[in-house]
Design a protein around this motif. Sequence first.
Motif, PDB file in Angstrom:
ATOM      1  N   UNK A 141       0.804  -1.233   0.000  1.00 56.38           N
ATOM      2  CA  UNK A 141       0.000   0.000   0.000  1.00 56.38           C
ATOM      3  C   UNK A 141       0.832   1.275   0.000  1.00 56.38           C
ATOM      4  N   UNK A 142       2.111   1.173  -0.343  1.00 58.16           N
ATOM      5  CA  UNK A 142       2.952   2.363  -0.477  1.00 58.16           C
ATOM      6  C   UNK A 142       3.486   2.413  -1.901  1.00 58.16           C
ATOM      7  N   UNK A 143       3.636   3.627  -2.425  1.00 54.83           N
ATOM      8  CA  UNK A 143       4.246   3.795  -3.748  1.00 54.83           C
ATOM      9  C   UNK A 143       5.562   4.537  -3.586  1.00 54.83           C
ATOM     10  N   UNK A 144       6.627   3.948  -4.101  1.00 50.92           N
ATOM     11  CA  UNK A 144       7.933   4.601  -4.092  1.00 50.92           C
ATOM     12  C   UNK A 144       8.161   5.228  -5.461  1.00 50.92           C
ATOM     13  N   UNK A 145       8.596   6.475  -5.480  1.00 44.64           N
ATOM     14  CA  UNK A 145       8.921   7.168  -6.727  1.00 44.64           C
ATOM     15  C   UNK A 145      10.434   7.362  -6.757  1.00 44.64           C
ATOM     16  N   UNK A 146      11.093   6.654  -7.661  1.00 42.55           N
ATOM     17  CA  UNK A 146      12.552   6.621  -7.673  1.00 42.55           C
ATOM     18  C   UNK A 146      13.120   7.346  -8.888  1.00 42.55           C
ATOM     19  N   UNK A 147      14.284   7.961  -8.702  1.00 42.97           N
ATOM     20  CA  UNK A 147      15.116   8.398  -9.829  1.00 42.97           C
ATOM     21  C   UNK A 147      15.912   7.166 -10.237  1.00 42.97           C
ATOM     22  N   UNK A 148      15.792   6.751 -11.482  1.00 42.72           N
ATOM     23  CA  UNK A 148      16.515   5.551 -11.906  1.00 42.72           C
ATOM     24  C   UNK A 148      16.801   5.617 -13.397  1.00 42.72           C
ATOM     25  N   UNK A 149      17.981   5.165 -13.785  1.00 42.35           N
ATOM     26  CA  UNK A 149      18.270   5.067 -15.212  1.00 42.35           C
ATOM     27  C   UNK A 149      19.325   3.995 -15.450  1.00 42.35           C
ATOM     28  N   UNK A 150      19.164   3.314 -16.570  1.00 43.94           N
ATOM     29  CA  UNK A 150      20.139   2.317 -16.994  1.00 43.94           C
ATOM     30  C   UNK A 150      20.752   2.777 -18.310  1.00 43.94           C
ATOM     31  N   UNK A 151      22.077   2.816 -18.350  1.00 41.42           N
ATOM     32  CA  UNK A 151      22.789   3.267 -19.545  1.00 41.42           C
ATOM     33  C   UNK A 151      23.382   2.063 -20.265  1.00 41.42           C
ATOM     34  N   UNK A 152      22.714   1.647 -21.343  1.00 44.32           N
ATOM     35  CA  UNK A 152      23.203   0.523 -22.133  1.00 44.32           C
ATOM     36  C   UNK A 152      24.411   0.995 -22.941  1.00 44.32           C
ATOM     37  N   UNK A 153      25.504   0.256 -22.857  1.00 40.78           N
ATOM     38  CA  UNK A 153      26.734   0.662 -23.541  1.00 40.78           C
ATOM     39  C   UNK A 153      27.714   1.344 -22.608  1.00 40.78           C
ATOM     40  N   UNK A 213      36.410  10.041 -21.388  1.00 43.45           N
ATOM     41  CA  UNK A 213      35.451  11.139 -21.240  1.00 43.45           C
ATOM     42  C   UNK A 213      34.464  11.163 -22.411  1.00 43.45           C
ATOM     43  N   UNK A 214      34.930  10.757 -23.595  1.00 44.12           N
ATOM     44  CA  UNK A 214      34.056  10.734 -24.779  1.00 44.12           C
ATOM     45  C   UNK A 214      32.931   9.715 -24.618  1.00 44.12           C
ATOM     46  N   UNK A 215      33.161   8.716 -23.773  1.00 45.45           N
ATOM     47  CA  UNK A 215      32.165   7.653 -23.563  1.00 45.45           C
ATOM     48  C   UNK A 215      31.102   8.110 -22.553  1.00 45.45           C
ATOM     49  N   UNK A 216      31.420   9.157 -21.796  1.00 43.43           N
ATOM     50  CA  UNK A 216      30.581   9.595 -20.674  1.00 43.43           C
ATOM     51  C   UNK A 216      29.890  10.932 -20.947  1.00 43.43           C
ATOM     52  N   UNK A 217      30.640  11.875 -21.493  1.00 42.90           N
ATOM     53  CA  UNK A 217      30.150  13.250 -21.615  1.00 42.90           C
ATOM     54  C   UNK A 217      28.970  13.343 -22.579  1.00 42.90           C
ATOM     55  N   UNK A 218      27.921  14.020 -22.135  1.00 46.97           N
ATOM     56  CA  UNK A 218      26.732  14.177 -22.964  1.00 46.97           C
ATOM     57  C   UNK A 218      25.835  12.953 -22.991  1.00 46.97           C
ATOM     58  N   UNK A 219      26.256  11.897 -22.305  1.00 45.47           N
ATOM     59  CA  UNK A 219      25.466  10.656 -22.278  1.00 45.47           C
ATOM     60  C   UNK A 219      24.863  10.437 -20.891  1.00 45.47           C
ATOM     61  N   UNK A 220      25.680  10.638 -19.854  1.00 47.03           N
ATOM     62  CA  UNK A 220      25.224  10.397 -18.477  1.00 47.03           C
ATOM     63  C   UNK A 220      24.610  11.684 -17.912  1.00 47.03           C
ATOM     64  N   UNK A 221      23.384  11.589 -17.442  1.00 47.25           N
ATOM     65  CA  UNK A 221      22.707  12.745 -16.842  1.00 47.25           C
ATOM     66  C   UNK A 221      23.133  12.890 -15.384  1.00 47.25           C
ATOM     67  N   UNK A 222      23.320  14.150 -14.942  1.00 50.01           N
ATOM     68  CA  UNK A 222      23.702  14.397 -13.545  1.00 50.01           C
ATOM     69  C   UNK A 222      22.456  14.768 -12.733  1.00 50.01           C
ATOM     70  N   UNK A 223      22.034  13.868 -11.827  1.00 53.51           N
ATOM     71  CA  UNK A 223      20.864  14.173 -11.002  1.00 53.51           C
ATOM     72  C   UNK A 223      21.120  15.406 -10.129  1.00 53.51           C
ATOM     73  N   UNK A 224      20.097  16.171  -9.889  1.00 47.18           N
ATOM     74  CA  UNK A 224      20.227  17.460  -9.203  1.00 47.18           C
ATOM     75  C   UNK A 224      20.810  17.338  -7.799  1.00 47.18           C
ATOM     76  N   UNK A 225      20.371  16.335  -7.025  1.00 50.12           N
ATOM     77  CA  UNK A 225      20.659  16.369  -5.584  1.00 50.12           C
ATOM     78  C   UNK A 225      21.764  15.442  -5.110  1.00 50.12           C
TER      79      UNK A 225
END
Length: 404
Positions: A208-220, A284-296
């Motif tokens: 009876x509880x709903x969890x709202x998660x920040x989640x992402x999977x980066x394929x590659x 850095x070329x494999x990461x930059x512009x691909x991985x999002x930085x969560x705010x908190x």
Amino acid sequence: MSSHLQREDEAHRDAPTPGPAHCCRTVQSSGSTGTRIHVYTFIQSDSEKLPLLDNEMFHSIKPGLSAYADSPEMAGHTVRMLLKVAKKTVPRLEWKRTPVVLRATAGLRLLTTDKAQALLDQVQHVFDESPFLVPDNSVSIMNGTSEGILAWVSLNFLTGHLNAQTKKTVGILDLGGGSTQITFLPKMRKTIESIPVADYVARFDIFNSTFELYTHSYLGNGLMAARLATLGALVAEGLEWRTFKSSCLPKKFRDEWSFGGLTYRVSGDPDGYSGYKLCYQEVLKVVKGIIHQPYELKDSDVFYAFSYYFDRAVDAGLIDGVQGGMLEVRDFKKKAKEVCSKMAKNPLITPFLCMDMTYITCLLKDGFGFKESTVLQLTKKVNNVEASWALGATLDHFHNLKIH
């Protein structure tokens, strides 16, 4: 990252029992670098509450199923061997009431549809001839969102944070061969409001509880796939004659390296420079512009990091291979610089360690945006249970978490 395949066999008693009931649930997971089986024994005293985990049996075989993309019958052989382990662990009387489920992850997501399906068909055939219960949809490829959420469920179950009253939870960082996941429970509305697209937020229901998660999977962006991307070999033609060079590898190093059923010739750059700075620019070329930085992320709760984060920290001598330990992000950076500066002296012992440690540093800092002082809990086991999404998949199977 290499494919992560997981199979979940769970044995449980169908008939309601007065008082606490023991039940075994076996989960098998096969990633690109290994295929694993988990047999969990639970004590269920009240269907409205989470069960108590009594113990876990865990066994692993290398390589993962995706390595058999061109010989799927070998994948069937691997699964048969793991089912033998299940037979020894689950009481014979429980076999026909023990569901067996396989969930494939990034290793199979990276294959062509027909090759992935051929592997799944082999596993299905082995399941069908086994003495275990084979439910509908027992063999499939799991999406990255579910992988991240179920790992979060596993770790928060094991750390005692999975209940409706929870104020404190732990985040998870999972680095596989083919993909990487980040999942945590945001405290700030802005974290949700500043996501790039809607699929960075997922919800699931439990009790009876709903969890709202920040989640992402980066394929590659798993460790093995990132090696390929760094080498420029991810979408390359002419593997028979090309040698892929990198300043992340020892200058005199030359070898063949296999991943996902393909073999690549790789080497250092004998005419160029090597070391941490040049290597960092490559990864850095494999990461930059691909991985999002969560705010908190700056002041979030504790993050547990496992899979290749743990393995490479052990290889680099940062943590104990049994105990694990707490590390700051800057510890990865410092050790990466040290490993890269020394790789010429012992190039063949761990030739990829400079690249791997540099990539992990870059992923944490320039990818997710963790501060250098952020503390991570590096772990392989929590309360003697493997840190992975297998336990979460088992809980989902029995409690239908309705991930959406």
